[in-house]
Design a protein around this motif. Structure first.
Motif, PDB file in Angstrom:
ATOM      1  N   PRO A 123       0.794  -1.224   0.000  1.00  0.00           N
ATOM      2  CA  PRO A 123       0.000   0.000   0.000  1.00  0.00           C
ATOM      3  C   PRO A 123       0.835   1.288   0.000  1.00  0.00           C
ATOM      4  N   LEU A 124       2.186   1.167  -0.106  1.00  0.00           N
ATOM      5  CA  LEU A 124       3.010   2.376  -0.011  1.00  0.00           C
ATOM      6  C   LEU A 124       2.665   3.370  -1.118  1.00  0.00           C
ATOM      7  N   TYR A 125       2.413   2.848  -2.332  1.00  0.00           N
ATOM      8  CA  TYR A 125       2.149   3.749  -3.457  1.00  0.00           C
ATOM      9  C   TYR A 125       0.910   4.605  -3.181  1.00  0.00           C
ATOM     10  N   SER A 126      -0.169   3.972  -2.795  1.00  0.00           N
ATOM     11  CA  SER A 126      -1.392   4.741  -2.497  1.00  0.00           C
ATOM     12  C   SER A 126      -1.190   5.627  -1.281  1.00  0.00           C
ATOM     13  N   ASN A 127      -0.502   5.097  -0.289  1.00  0.00           N
ATOM     14  CA  ASN A 127      -0.387   5.827   0.971  1.00  0.00           C
ATOM     15  C   ASN A 127       0.489   7.067   0.867  1.00  0.00           C
ATOM     16  N   ILE A 128       1.470   7.076  -0.030  1.00  0.00           N
ATOM     17  CA  ILE A 128       2.297   8.279  -0.137  1.00  0.00           C
ATOM     18  C   ILE A 128       1.449   9.427  -0.706  1.00  0.00           C
ATOM     19  N   PHE A 129       0.509   9.098  -1.590  1.00  0.00           N
ATOM     20  CA  PHE A 129      -0.366  10.150  -2.118  1.00  0.00           C
ATOM     21  C   PHE A 129      -1.427  10.558  -1.098  1.00  0.00           C
ATOM     22  N   ARG A 130      -1.833   9.617  -0.270  1.00  0.00           N
ATOM     23  CA  ARG A 130      -2.739   9.983   0.833  1.00  0.00           C
ATOM     24  C   ARG A 130      -2.018  10.906   1.809  1.00  0.00           C
ATOM     25  N   ALA A 131      -0.759  10.614   2.083  1.00  0.00           N
ATOM     26  CA  ALA A 131       0.023  11.469   2.975  1.00  0.00           C
ATOM     27  C   ALA A 131       0.177  12.859   2.363  1.00  0.00           C
ATOM     28  N   ALA A 132       0.415  12.911   1.053  1.00  0.00           N
ATOM     29  CA  ALA A 132       0.552  14.200   0.373  1.00  0.00           C
ATOM     30  C   ALA A 132      -0.722  15.017   0.520  1.00  0.00           C
ATOM     31  N   LYS A 133      -1.844  14.354   0.365  1.00  0.00           N
ATOM     32  CA  LYS A 133      -3.132  15.046   0.482  1.00  0.00           C
ATOM     33  C   LYS A 133      -3.313  15.623   1.878  1.00  0.00           C
ATOM     34  N   ARG A 134      -2.898  14.868   2.859  1.00  0.00           N
ATOM     35  CA  ARG A 134      -3.078  15.330   4.238  1.00  0.00           C
ATOM     36  C   ARG A 134      -2.097  16.434   4.613  1.00  0.00           C
ATOM     37  N   LEU A 135      -0.950  16.481   3.957  1.00  0.00           N
ATOM     38  CA  LEU A 135       0.033  17.524   4.254  1.00  0.00           C
ATOM     39  C   LEU A 135      -0.256  18.819   3.503  1.00  0.00           C
ATOM     40  N   ALA A 136      -0.979  18.723   2.392  1.00  0.00           N
ATOM     41  CA  ALA A 136      -1.130  19.888   1.513  1.00  0.00           C
ATOM     42  C   ALA A 136      -1.780  21.077   2.221  1.00  0.00           C
ATOM     43  N   GLU A 137      -2.860  20.844   2.927  1.00  0.00           N
ATOM     44  CA  GLU A 137      -3.558  21.974   3.543  1.00  0.00           C
ATOM     45  C   GLU A 137      -2.733  22.619   4.669  1.00  0.00           C
ATOM     46  N   PRO A 138      -2.098  21.842   5.541  1.00  0.00           N
ATOM     47  CA  PRO A 138      -1.213  22.492   6.520  1.00  0.00           C
ATOM     48  C   PRO A 138      -0.109  23.325   5.856  1.00  0.00           C
ATOM     49  N   ILE A 139       0.457  22.833   4.770  1.00  0.00           N
ATOM     50  CA  ILE A 139       1.512  23.600   4.079  1.00  0.00           C
ATOM     51  C   ILE A 139       0.904  24.873   3.479  1.00  0.00           C
ATOM     52  N   ARG A 140      -0.285  24.745   2.915  1.00  0.00           N
ATOM     53  CA  ARG A 140      -0.939  25.921   2.317  1.00  0.00           C
ATOM     54  C   ARG A 140      -1.246  26.965   3.399  1.00  0.00           C
ATOM     55  N   GLN A 141      -1.735  26.502   4.522  1.00  0.00           N
ATOM     56  CA  GLN A 141      -2.036  27.431   5.625  1.00  0.00           C
ATOM     57  C   GLN A 141      -0.767  28.118   6.122  1.00  0.00           C
ATOM     58  N   ALA A 142       0.299  27.354   6.258  1.00  0.00           N
ATOM     59  CA  ALA A 142       1.552  27.899   6.811  1.00  0.00           C
ATOM     60  C   ALA A 142       2.207  28.895   5.866  1.00  0.00           C
ATOM     61  N   THR A 143       1.978  28.725   4.566  1.00  0.00           N
ATOM     62  CA  THR A 143       2.666  29.570   3.584  1.00  0.00           C
ATOM     63  C   THR A 143       1.776  30.648   2.994  1.00  0.00           C
TER      64      THR A 143
END
Ligand SMILES: [Zn+2]
Length: 139
Positions: A56-76
């Motif tokens: 599941p690493l392939y799917s999960n790395i994109f799930r992780a990206a999705k979950r990180l995107a909004e915090p990064i957007r908020q911070a920047t």
């Protein structure tokens, strides 16, 4: 060829401005950002190409990206978070999560200068956003 720089970062041998990690993945700021907050998300296992990641690493790395995107957007304060996978410079899977303010900024030849202090402050800002948007825990 020397040891893989990303594996060295995972082991803690090489320093990095870490923002998030789980059992399988690590996120940190690149020292050569397109824009402030430019994050690299990598699996903790050494695999060269993203398309060689097993499930599941392939799917999960994109799930992780999705979950990180909004915090990064908020911070920047970015309009959007762009995503890119190239992998020609370091043969260890890495997703670029790039805060974007305008067209044309998702460019591998674009680099802004940031001091270690600026990188450390940005990493802190992103880390503080992560709990607010529910990115804690394992993916
Ligand atoms: Zn590696």
């Amino acid at each position: 060829m020397g040891p893989c720089i990303f594996c060295q970062i995972i082991k803690g041998v090489e320093p990095a401005h870490r923002t998030w990690e789980s059992e399988d993945f690590l996120a940190f700021l690149t020292i050569r950002p397109c824009n402030p907050g430019h994050t690299l998300l990598i699996p903790k296992t050494h695999v060269d190409s993203v398309f060689d990641l097993e499930e599941p690493l392939y799917s999960n790395i994109f799930r992780a990206a999705k979950r990180l995107a909004e915090p990064i957007r908020q911070a920047t304060g970015a309009k959007r978070i762009g995503i890119a996978v190239e992998g020609l410079s370091v043969p260890h899977v890495h997703l670029h999560l790039v805060p974007l303010h305008d067209v044309g900024e998702l460019d591998p030849n674009r680099h802004i200068e940031q001091t270690q202090q600026e990188l450390a402050e940005m990493a802190g800002r992103i880390r503080r956003e992560i709990p607010k948007t529910g990115t804690e825990g394992e993916i």
